[in-house]
Design an enzyme around this catalytic site. Structure first.
Site, PDB file in Angstrom:
ATOM      1  N   GLY A 122       2.928  -1.044   4.234  1.00 18.15           N
ATOM      2  CA  GLY A 122       3.065   0.358   3.861  1.00 18.15           C
ATOM      3  C   GLY A 122       4.525   0.686   3.591  1.00 18.15           C
ATOM      4  O   GLY A 122       5.049   0.430   2.506  1.00 18.15           O
ATOM      5  N   GLY A 123       5.179   1.228   4.587  1.00 12.61           N
ATOM      6  CA  GLY A 123       6.559   1.725   4.460  1.00 12.61           C
ATOM      7  C   GLY A 123       7.509   0.795   3.720  1.00 12.61           C
ATOM      8  O   GLY A 123       8.224   1.228   2.807  1.00 12.61           O
ATOM      9  N   HIS A 135      -9.384   1.584   5.212  1.00 17.78           N
ATOM     10  CA  HIS A 135      -8.085   1.674   5.887  1.00 17.78           C
ATOM     11  C   HIS A 135      -8.218   2.623   7.083  1.00 17.78           C
ATOM     12  O   HIS A 135      -8.953   3.611   7.015  1.00 17.78           O
ATOM     13  CB  HIS A 135      -7.032   2.188   4.896  1.00 17.78           C
ATOM     14  CG  HIS A 135      -5.652   2.107   5.456  1.00 17.78           C
ATOM     15  ND1 HIS A 135      -5.163   3.039   6.330  1.00 17.78           N
ATOM     16  CD2 HIS A 135      -4.674   1.179   5.305  1.00 17.78           C
ATOM     17  CE1 HIS A 135      -3.927   2.695   6.676  1.00 17.78           C
ATOM     18  NE2 HIS A 135      -3.611   1.569   6.070  1.00 17.78           N
ATOM     19  N   GLY A 163       2.945   2.223  10.736  1.00  9.68           N
ATOM     20  CA  GLY A 163       3.957   3.257  10.533  1.00  9.68           C
ATOM     21  C   GLY A 163       4.705   3.642  11.801  1.00  9.68           C
ATOM     22  O   GLY A 163       5.405   4.654  11.839  1.00  9.68           O
ATOM     23  N   ASN A 166       0.870  -1.180   0.000  1.00  4.97           N
ATOM     24  CA  ASN A 166       0.000   0.000   0.000  1.00  4.97           C
ATOM     25  C   ASN A 166       0.906   1.229   0.000  1.00  4.97           C
ATOM     26  O   ASN A 166       1.507   1.563   1.015  1.00  4.97           O
ATOM     27  CB  ASN A 166      -0.883  -0.054   1.266  1.00  4.97           C
ATOM     28  CG  ASN A 166      -1.693   1.205   1.474  1.00  4.97           C
ATOM     29  OD1 ASN A 166      -1.809   2.041   0.576  1.00  4.97           O
ATOM     30  ND2 ASN A 166      -2.260   1.359   2.666  1.00  4.97           N
ATOM     31  N   TRP A 167       1.000   1.865  -1.144  1.00  3.97           N
ATOM     32  CA  TRP A 167       1.930   2.997  -1.274  1.00  3.97           C
ATOM     33  C   TRP A 167       1.391   4.284  -0.651  1.00  3.97           C
ATOM     34  O   TRP A 167       2.084   5.278  -0.584  1.00  3.97           O
ATOM     35  CB  TRP A 167       2.270   3.238  -2.749  1.00  3.97           C
ATOM     36  CG  TRP A 167       3.057   2.129  -3.377  1.00  3.97           C
ATOM     37  CD1 TRP A 167       3.557   1.010  -2.742  1.00  3.97           C
ATOM     38  CD2 TRP A 167       3.463   2.020  -4.751  1.00  3.97           C
ATOM     39  NE1 TRP A 167       4.237   0.235  -3.641  1.00  3.97           N
ATOM     40  CE2 TRP A 167       4.199   0.817  -4.872  1.00  3.97           C
ATOM     41  CE3 TRP A 167       3.273   2.821  -5.879  1.00  3.97           C
ATOM     42  CZ2 TRP A 167       4.742   0.403  -6.095  1.00  3.97           C
ATOM     43  CZ3 TRP A 167       3.812   2.403  -7.087  1.00  3.97           C
ATOM     44  CH2 TRP A 167       4.538   1.215  -7.193  1.00  3.97           C
ATOM     45  N   LYS A 168       0.127   4.277  -0.268  1.00  9.34           N
ATOM     46  CA  LYS A 168      -0.501   5.468   0.325  1.00  9.34           C
ATOM     47  C   LYS A 168      -0.266   6.694  -0.562  1.00  9.34           C
ATOM     48  O   LYS A 168      -0.280   6.563  -1.780  1.00  9.34           O
ATOM     49  CB  LYS A 168       0.015   5.666   1.755  1.00  9.34           C
ATOM     50  CG  LYS A 168      -0.108   4.381   2.583  1.00  9.34           C
ATOM     51  CD  LYS A 168       0.177   4.564   4.043  1.00  9.34           C
ATOM     52  CE  LYS A 168      -0.033   3.240   4.779  1.00  9.34           C
ATOM     53  NZ  LYS A 168       0.175   3.338   6.207  1.00  9.34           N
ATOM     54  N   SER A 227       3.663  -2.164  10.252  1.00 17.27           N
ATOM     55  CA  SER A 227       5.113  -2.298  10.416  1.00 17.27           C
ATOM     56  C   SER A 227       5.648  -3.687  10.059  1.00 17.27           C
ATOM     57  O   SER A 227       6.532  -4.212  10.719  1.00 17.27           O
ATOM     58  CB  SER A 227       5.537  -1.905  11.841  1.00 17.27           C
ATOM     59  OG  SER A 227       5.202  -0.551  12.093  1.00 17.27           O
ATOM     60  N   GLU A 273      -5.273  -4.589  10.824  1.00 19.95           N
ATOM     61  CA  GLU A 273      -4.197  -3.627  11.032  1.00 19.95           C
ATOM     62  C   GLU A 273      -4.424  -2.872  12.336  1.00 19.95           C
ATOM     63  O   GLU A 273      -5.213  -1.919  12.369  1.00 19.95           O
ATOM     64  CB  GLU A 273      -4.145  -2.633   9.867  1.00 19.95           C
ATOM     65  CG  GLU A 273      -3.923  -3.271   8.521  1.00 19.95           C
ATOM     66  CD  GLU A 273      -3.355  -2.274   7.521  1.00 19.95           C
ATOM     67  OE1 GLU A 273      -2.292  -2.543   6.972  1.00 19.95           O
ATOM     68  OE2 GLU A 273      -3.971  -1.210   7.324  1.00 19.95           O
ATOM     69  N   GLU A 319      -6.478   4.925   8.173  1.00 23.22           N
ATOM     70  CA  GLU A 319      -6.213   6.345   7.880  1.00 23.22           C
ATOM     71  C   GLU A 319      -7.441   7.003   7.270  1.00 23.22           C
ATOM     72  O   GLU A 319      -7.710   8.185   7.495  1.00 23.22           O
ATOM     73  CB  GLU A 319      -4.988   6.464   6.958  1.00 23.22           C
ATOM     74  CG  GLU A 319      -3.703   6.192   7.728  1.00 23.22           C
ATOM     75  CD  GLU A 319      -2.581   5.584   6.900  1.00 23.22           C
ATOM     76  OE1 GLU A 319      -2.641   5.635   5.661  1.00 23.22           O
ATOM     77  OE2 GLU A 319      -1.648   5.028   7.524  1.00 23.22           O
TER      78      GLU A 319
HETATM   79  P1  PGA Z   1       3.088   0.261   7.559  1.00 25.13           P
HETATM   80  O1  PGA Z   1       1.606   0.501   7.001  1.00 25.13           O
HETATM   81  O2  PGA Z   1       3.584  -1.028   6.969  1.00 25.13           O
HETATM   82  O3  PGA Z   1       3.885   1.444   7.096  1.00 25.13           O
HETATM   83  O4  PGA Z   1       2.991   0.160   9.046  1.00 25.13           O
HETATM   84  C1  PGA Z   1       0.703  -0.554   6.855  1.00 25.13           C
HETATM   85  C2  PGA Z   1      -0.617  -0.062   6.311  1.00 25.13           C
HETATM   86  O5  PGA Z   1      -1.113   0.964   6.776  1.00 25.13           O
HETATM   87  O6  PGA Z   1      -1.205  -0.681   5.386  1.00 25.13           O
END
Ligand code: PGA
Length: 253
Positions: free
Chosen positions: A237-238, A98, A176, A12-14, A216, A170, A100
């Protein structure tokens, strides 16, 4: 991991990666994961980079996900993106709800549910995200929150559509932050989600349901997470923003 369930690793590149950067990242990733079989590899670029990635990964073992969609077919919804637009770009999956989006953009179980229904109606595979905040966990509300999000997100979804649904667990406190849920903590919630789906649908559908862990995930911790019986994939994500690290993740042993 369970022999019956095909692992699904999604990046997930956000809100990262211009179309130019996205094309480069995808091009570098392709040869690094070309030999991966029996696993689903998914990239979720921002909307404006989706076409570039679609063109780059065409004919490879990588599929595409969108990060959101609108629940209506089309019309006067400034700034929104429809299922048909995503399908036209070659998206196969769509991430829905998600944390966020729930936290910053006011998404609720109700709107999340409308989006899941729209995705299924149009033939996109929803990745329904659920997860508790630290305050909710500390207050002993973990079970309630997860049950509410799963039940609410899946409201009125027919059993015949459930094979198309992926759920991503999640924990908000692990996204993150570098704080991963321990494999035991994650598996416990995955088992709870599976239990919920069993109660709502059937043992068979619950057994077939793929549940990704997110928060993470890194090349270092992916193997211990994936070794847990109820963890069927990762939503990353990251660590998905560098071709080498996402490839290492996808190639977990
Ligand atoms: P993260 O994000 O791997 O940077 O913790 C995961 C996500 O929100 O899908």
């Amino acid at each position: 991991m369970h022999p019956k369930r095909r692992p699904i690793l999604a990046g997930n590149w956000k809100m990262n990666m211009t179309a130019t950067q996205a094309r480069e990242l995808a091009s570098k990733l392709i040869p690094l994961v070309a030999n991966v079989k029996e696993r689903d590899i998914v990239l979720s670029p921002p909307f404006t980079s989706t076409a570039a990635v679609a063109e780059t990964v065409k004919g490879t073992n990588i599929s595409l996900a969108a990060q959101n969609l609108h629940w209506e077919d089309k019309g006067a919804f400034t700034g929104e993106i429809s299922a048909d637009m995503l399908l036209d770009l070659g998206c196969k999956y769509v991430i829905i709800g998600h944390s966020e989006r729930r936290q910053y953009f006011g998404e609720t179980d109700e709107t999340v549910n409308k989006k899941v229904k729209q995705a299924l109606k149009k033939g996109l595979l929803p990745i329904l995200c659920v997860g508790e905040t630290l305050a909710e966990r500390d207050a002993g509300k973990l079970n309630d929150i997860i049950s509410r999000q799963v039940t609410g997100g899946l409201k009125d979804i027919q059993a015949s559509d459930m094979q198309k649904v992926v759920i991503a667990y999640e924990p908000v406190w692990a996204i993150g932050t570098g704080k991963t849920a321990t494999p035991g903590q994650a598996n416990e919630v995955h088992a709870l989600i599976r239990q919920k789906v069993k109660a709502l649908y059937s043992p068979d559908l619950a057994e077939g349901l793929r549940i990704q862990y997110g928060g993470s995930v890194t090349p270092e911790n992916v193997s211990v997470l994936m070794a847990m019986p109820d963890i069927d994939g990762a939503l990353v994500g990251g660590a998905s923003l560098k071709p080498e690290s996402f490839a290492a993740l996808v190639n977990f042993k």
